[in-house]
Scaffold this active site. Structure first.
Site, short mmCIF file in Angstrom:
data_model
loop_
_atom_site.label_atom_id
_atom_site.label_comp_id
_atom_site.label_asym_id
_atom_site.label_seq_id
_atom_site.Cartn_x
_atom_site.Cartn_y
_atom_site.Cartn_z
N HIS A 21 11.77 -0.50 13.62
CA HIS A 21 12.71 -0.37 14.76
C HIS A 21 13.59 0.85 14.58
CE1 HIS A 21 12.44 -5.01 14.49
NE2 HIS A 21 11.59 -4.60 15.41
N HIS A 146 -2.32 -10.51 15.54
CA HIS A 146 -1.57 -11.32 14.57
C HIS A 146 -2.43 -12.29 13.77
CE1 HIS A 146 1.50 -9.99 17.50
NE2 HIS A 146 2.20 -9.81 16.40
N1 MSP Z 1 10.71 -6.57 23.15
C1 MSP Z 1 9.57 -5.74 23.19
C2 MSP Z 1 9.87 -4.45 23.92
C3 MSP Z 1 10.38 -4.60 25.31
S1 MSP Z 1 10.78 -3.09 26.04
C4 MSP Z 1 11.04 -3.44 27.61
C5 MSP Z 1 9.12 -5.43 21.78
N2 MSP Z 1 10.04 -5.59 20.83
S2 MSP Z 1 9.82 -5.36 19.26
O1 MSP Z 1 10.98 -5.87 18.59
O2 MSP Z 1 8.56 -5.91 18.85
O3 MSP Z 1 9.90 -3.81 19.04
C6 MSP Z 1 8.84 -3.03 19.36
C7 MSP Z 1 9.17 -1.57 19.07
O4 MSP Z 1 9.69 -1.40 17.75
C8 MSP Z 1 7.91 -0.74 19.08
O5 MSP Z 1 7.50 -0.34 20.35
C9 MSP Z 1 8.34 0.41 18.26
O6 MSP Z 1 9.12 1.25 19.06
C10 MSP Z 1 9.19 -0.23 17.19
N3 MSP Z 1 8.39 -0.58 16.01
C11 MSP Z 1 8.14 -1.82 15.51
N4 MSP Z 1 7.37 -1.71 14.40
C12 MSP Z 1 7.10 -0.41 14.19
C13 MSP Z 1 6.41 0.31 13.21
N5 MSP Z 1 5.81 -0.26 12.21
N6 MSP Z 1 6.40 1.65 13.32
C14 MSP Z 1 7.04 2.32 14.32
N7 MSP Z 1 7.68 1.66 15.26
C15 MSP Z 1 7.73 0.32 15.24
O7 MSP Z 1 7.98 -5.05 21.63
#
Ligand code: MSP
Length: 510
Positions: A21, A146
């Site tokens: 994140h 998953h």
């Molecule tokens: N809640 C949804 C997004 C809704 S937007 C209208 C979601 N949330 S999440 O908590 O799973 O966060 C996803 C985002 O976190 C990814 O799109 C990315 O931007 C970031 N990442 C999560 N894991 C990641 C990595 N391992 N590497 C890079 N970014 C990552 O999806």
């Protein structure tokens, strides 16, 4: 000057923030800081996605009410972003009243425009993805992402007629070649559209943790449907049309590659259905991988990766905020997958920060004190460093403008390298006090001044500190960029401060 509205995805609050994140958030922050630096009116939005089955389940497990749980976990994201010096202008939570209002208005517009109908949905559901799968797309009934067994769902739902938007989406892609970048991700998004679009079920009766459907209160909206609208809520959709008109044409969504379909297919179609122009640009980035695997909460739960070792706050406590920001921005080109490792952080820190930047600032301050009585001389108009500086300014500028923080930092570090080489070649520490050493040190200080402007989106606190050490008033971000980024702009000599090493070397065996 222009306008720039940048957003991160809103993060699920089923668990604590992790460095994946942080990767998105730091990139968005640096881009926002860049645009503020060059004088653009800028808005930077981040926040938390608080509805859906996944969050409701996490709350139930914790024995807290969903509200208590989301308050607590959303706060952890804010704390992480504060610890990382994230300059968001607004932090949205989808449980806020302003969001309910805007979701209900947006979806009522789609309903009134005749793009929503009722039907029965039967399918396989993955709670972790918050998404349905056709059996053929699943891994023998398990989620392909998953690895968990998919749940069979059958519900009477409201559906969005996504299939009706295929042609309009194709037209939009054709007339907006920069809608999705980089090109490889644009092609991926386009192939989803070309592959044919099915209508999507957008409401649930199986849970009540969500935004109620205004025309049928037994239903709540499906979490993705409510979440995407956050980008509009934050600019006053439904309550302030002028704000929407001001910001929406300048919107940029920064997202990870796994949510392309939602942002680059569903979302523009939803906007079209509501009678609104779609977001102007989606910048997709790759994943940070640990040993080749995506860093995610689900994997941590399976024991593959210990996420507690890679919480953003722990990392910044260990290595410092700016080194971590620098590492995240510099290591991987936005759009590609990147490897995350502690060894990589130490390597970048020692090479780029301790040896190159830190060493430059320290040796210049030392020589200014030993040879120029602590007063920084002015630069030569015809300095051999001038060409390097002008190249660094123009390359850094064009890289940030095309959403390429890695290339921007590479260009800025080019000037640091050229200045260190210049000093080594002329060895001012061996010179007698006088005009010759003054010229060399004036040039080096001018290069450092430019570096502290150019690197400020990535390492704001470090650049403020360097700015003060070279005797400048205020902050590198105060001046008008185009005026201050000119060689020999500073014409007065200034007292230079010798300070502690900015980046003490980390021993690699530590
Ligand atoms: N809640 C949804 C997004 C809704 S937007 C209208 C979601 N949330 S999440 O908590 O799973 O966060 C996803 C985002 O976190 C990814 O799109 C990315 O931007 C970031 N990442 C999560 N894991 C990641 C990595 N391992 N590497 C890079 N970014 C990552 O999806």
């Amino acid at each position: 000057m222009g306008r720039f509205y940048i957003t991160t995805p809103i993060y699920y609050v089923n668990d604590a923030p992790h460095v994946g994140h942080a990767y998105t958030t730091v990139n968005a922050d640096a881009l926002a800081r860049w645009h503020r630096l060059v004088g653009d009116e800028t808005k930077f939005l981040t926040g938390t996605d608080e509805h859906g089955q996944k969050v409701a389940d996490a709350a139930a497990k914790s024995a807290l009410s969903p509200h208590e749980w989301t308050d607590q976990t959303s706060m952890r994201f804010r704390e992480a972003w504060d610890a990382m010096n994230i300059s968001y202008d607004d932090f949205i939570r989808t449980t806020e009243a302003r969001h309910f209002e805007s979701v209900q208005k947006f979806l009522s517009a789609i309903y009134d425009n005749g793009h929503i109908y009722k039907d029965v949905y039967k399918g396989l559901y993955c709670v972790s993805c918050e998404d349905y799968y056709m059996y053929e797309a699943s891994d023998h009934g398990k989620c392909p992402v998953h690895g968990i067994v998919l749940t069979e769902m059958e519900e009477e739902n409201w559906f969005f007629r996504l299939s009706a938007f295929e042609d309009r989406l194709l037209e939009y892609y054709a007339s907006h070649p920069q809608f999705v970048t980089p090109e490889t991700k644009r092609n991926e998004a386009l192939s989803f559209v070309k592959g044919g679009l099915k209508d999507i079920s957008i409401t649930r009766t199986s849970i009540d943790w969500g935004v109620p459907v205004p025309w049928d209160e037994r239903h709540v909206f499906y979490v993705w449907y409510d979440a995407l609208i956050n980008y509009l809520t934050a600019i006053g959709y439904g309550s302030d049309d002028d704000e929407v008109a001001t910001w929406w044409p300048h919107s940029h969504h920064l997202i990870g590659k796994e949510i392309i379909r939602f942002h680059c297919v569903w979302w523009p179609a939803m906007c079209m259905a509501a009678g609104l122009e779609p977001v102007s640009h989606v910048q997709v980035h790759g994943w940070l991988l640990v040993g080749g695997k995506k860093l995610s909460k689900t994997m941590a739960a399976r024991g593959d990766v210990k996420l507690t070792d890679i919480s953003p706050v722990l990392l910044t406590d260990e290595y410092g905020v700016d080194p971590i920001r620098y590492y995240l921005l510099r290591e991987t080109a936005l759009g590609n997958d990147g490897d995350f490792s502690l060894e990589g952080i130490v390597q970048r820190y020692n090479t780029d920060l301790a040896n190159n930047l830190g060493n430059l600032v320290a040796r210049v301050a030392t020589v200014v004190h030993s040879k120029c009585a602590g007063v920084g001389p002015v630069a030569q108009m015809n300095s051999p460093l001038r060409e390097h500086a002008e190249l660094a300014v123009s390359e850094t500028q064009s890289a940030w403008n095309r959403f390429a923080p890695q290339a921007a930092l590479e260009a800025t570090w080019g000037l640091i390298g050229a200045t260190n080489a210049y000093l080594e070649q002329l060895a001012p520490w061996k010179m007698e006090p006088g005009p010759e050493v003054n010229n060399v040190m004036g040039d080096a200080l001018e290069a450092i001044r430019l570096v502290s402007i150019l690197a400020s989106p990535a390492m704001p606190a470090t650049c403020d500190e360097i700015w003060t050490r070279i005797g400048m008033a205020g902050k590198p971000t105060d001046a008008v960029f185009n005026e201050s980024c000119v060689w020999a702009h500073e014409t007065a000599s200034r007292p230079v401060i010798k300070g502690d090493p900015l980046f003490p070397r980390i021993k690699s065996d530590e």
